[in-house]
Design an enzyme around this catalytic site. Structure first.
Site, PDB file in Angstrom:
ATOM      1  N   GLY A  23       0.786  -1.225   0.000  1.00  0.00           N
ATOM      2  CA  GLY A  23       0.000   0.000   0.000  1.00  0.00           C
ATOM      3  C   GLY A  23       0.817   1.273   0.000  1.00  0.00           C
ATOM      4  CB  ILE A  24       0.225   4.523   1.735  1.00  0.00           C
ATOM      5  CG1 ILE A  24      -1.106   4.897   1.053  1.00  0.00           C
ATOM      6  CG2 ILE A  24       1.032   5.782   2.032  1.00  0.00           C
ATOM      7  CD1 ILE A  24      -2.034   5.713   1.936  1.00  0.00           C
ATOM      8  CG  ASP A  69       3.823  -5.302  17.179  1.00  0.00           C
ATOM      9  OD1 ASP A  69       3.218  -4.250  16.902  1.00  0.00           O
ATOM     10  OD2 ASP A  69       3.421  -6.121  18.030  1.00  0.00           O
ATOM     11  CE1 TYR A 165      -7.112   4.772  10.160  1.00  0.00           C
ATOM     12  CE2 TYR A 165      -8.469   6.592   9.370  1.00  0.00           C
ATOM     13  CZ  TYR A 165      -7.327   5.812   9.263  1.00  0.00           C
ATOM     14  OH  TYR A 165      -6.401   6.070   8.289  1.00  0.00           O
ATOM     15  CE  LYS A 169      -4.121   6.767  10.896  1.00  0.00           C
ATOM     16  NZ  LYS A 169      -2.669   6.528  10.712  1.00  0.00           N
ATOM     17  CB  THR A 202      -4.289   0.978  -0.214  1.00  0.00           C
ATOM     18  OG1 THR A 202      -5.172   1.539   0.786  1.00  0.00           O
ATOM     19  CG2 THR A 202      -3.366   2.062  -0.740  1.00  0.00           C
ATOM     20  CG  LEU A 217     -23.193   3.488   7.068  1.00  0.00           C
ATOM     21  CD1 LEU A 217     -21.800   4.096   7.171  1.00  0.00           C
ATOM     22  CD2 LEU A 217     -24.174   4.239   7.954  1.00  0.00           C
TER      23      LEU A 217
END
Length: 271
Positions: A23-24, A69, A165, A169, A202, A217
């Site tokens: 991914g990123i 980790d 999340y 962040k 990703t 949703l």
């Protein structure tokens, strides 16, 4: 302009990128290596980091890898020490590793919330702690440098189903600012900035879109994908879009930038 005059080049610099197996993170590691840095790729899935490092080397870059980790302080100490020992220093640290769990607040367990905190917040804190110790004057690297923390547009605005999340962040956002001020006032020569992606193509981006359906949703995946596209005025992003922003913050081109929020979200947060 020659490569030696180009402030975006990273020759002579060593970078450590967490969560670099895919991914990123993988895109960031590859981008920094193409810019001339020697890169240590770490990931909790050691085979993924090793495969990406091998790919970078086959492409002409310089790279090594470690299983890591980020929620373990002992493993952070080992990762920094090994990077300095094997690659000869530490000039750039990218705290990219992270996880997301989609739950309504009323349904999230304490264990799930604590897992988010352990990886997304404690992981960044440990990276800052041991990165600063190594990079500041008198440290085992000791030349200062740049620390880039991957936050999210979710660290700036809220989203249904992503409360945990978003909380983590948001913590990364202000932890980055506090670290930037502290490193500046203590004259460490270390800059600290955060990067805030929107939805990127990703595995994690796909899981968010799927999660919108799973939470009820929207009715189906096609509707969720259309909704995500509509939230980004110029469309959802690619990993390289984020990696290019990290390259700027890692390089001398951003030498007077610290404590900044670099938003790379296709216009989502401007809506």
């Amino acid at each position: 302009m020659s490569s030696t005059q180009n402030p975006y080049r990273l020759e002579g610099k060593v970078a450590l990128v967490t969560g670099a197996g895919r991914g990123i993170g993988a895109s960031i590691a590859s981008t920094l290596a193409r810019a001339g840095a020697k890169v240590m790729l770490t990931d909790i899935v050691g085979d993924s980091a090793r495969a990406m490092a091998t790919q970078i080397v086959k492409s002409g870059g310089q790279a090594d890898s470690l299983q890591h980790d980020v929620s373990s302080e002992a493993e952070w100490e080992a990762a920094v020490a090994t990077t300095v020992s094997r690659l000869g220093g530490l000039d750039v640290l990218v705290n990219n590793a992270g996880v997301e769990i989609m739950r309504f607040i009323a349904d999230m367990t304490q264990e799930e919330f604590r897992h988010l905190l352990a990886v997304n917040v404690e992981g960044v804190f440990f990276g800052l702690k041991h990165g600063i110790r190594a990079m500041r004057p008198g440290g085992c690297a000791g030349k200062g440098g740049s620390i880039v923390n991957l936050s999210s547009v979710g660290g700036m605005i809220g989203f249904t189903g992503l409360s945990g999340y978003c909380a983590t962040k948001g913590a990364v956002r202000l932890l980055s600012k506090a670290a930037a001020v502290e490193c500046g006032q203590l004259q460490t020569g270390i800059r600290v900035n955060s990067v805030h992606p929107g939805i990127v193509k990703t595995d994690m981006g796909v899981s968010v879109i799927q999660g919108i359906v799973d939470l009820g949703l929207v009715a189906d995946l096609a509707t969720a994908e259309t909704m995500m596209q509509s939230l980004h005025p110029i469309g959802t992003g690619e990993p390289d879009n984020v990696a290019d922003a990290v390259l700027y913050l890692a390089s001398d081109a951003s030498r007077w930038t610290t404590g900044a929020e670099h938003v790379v979200d296709g216009g989502l947060s401007a809506m």
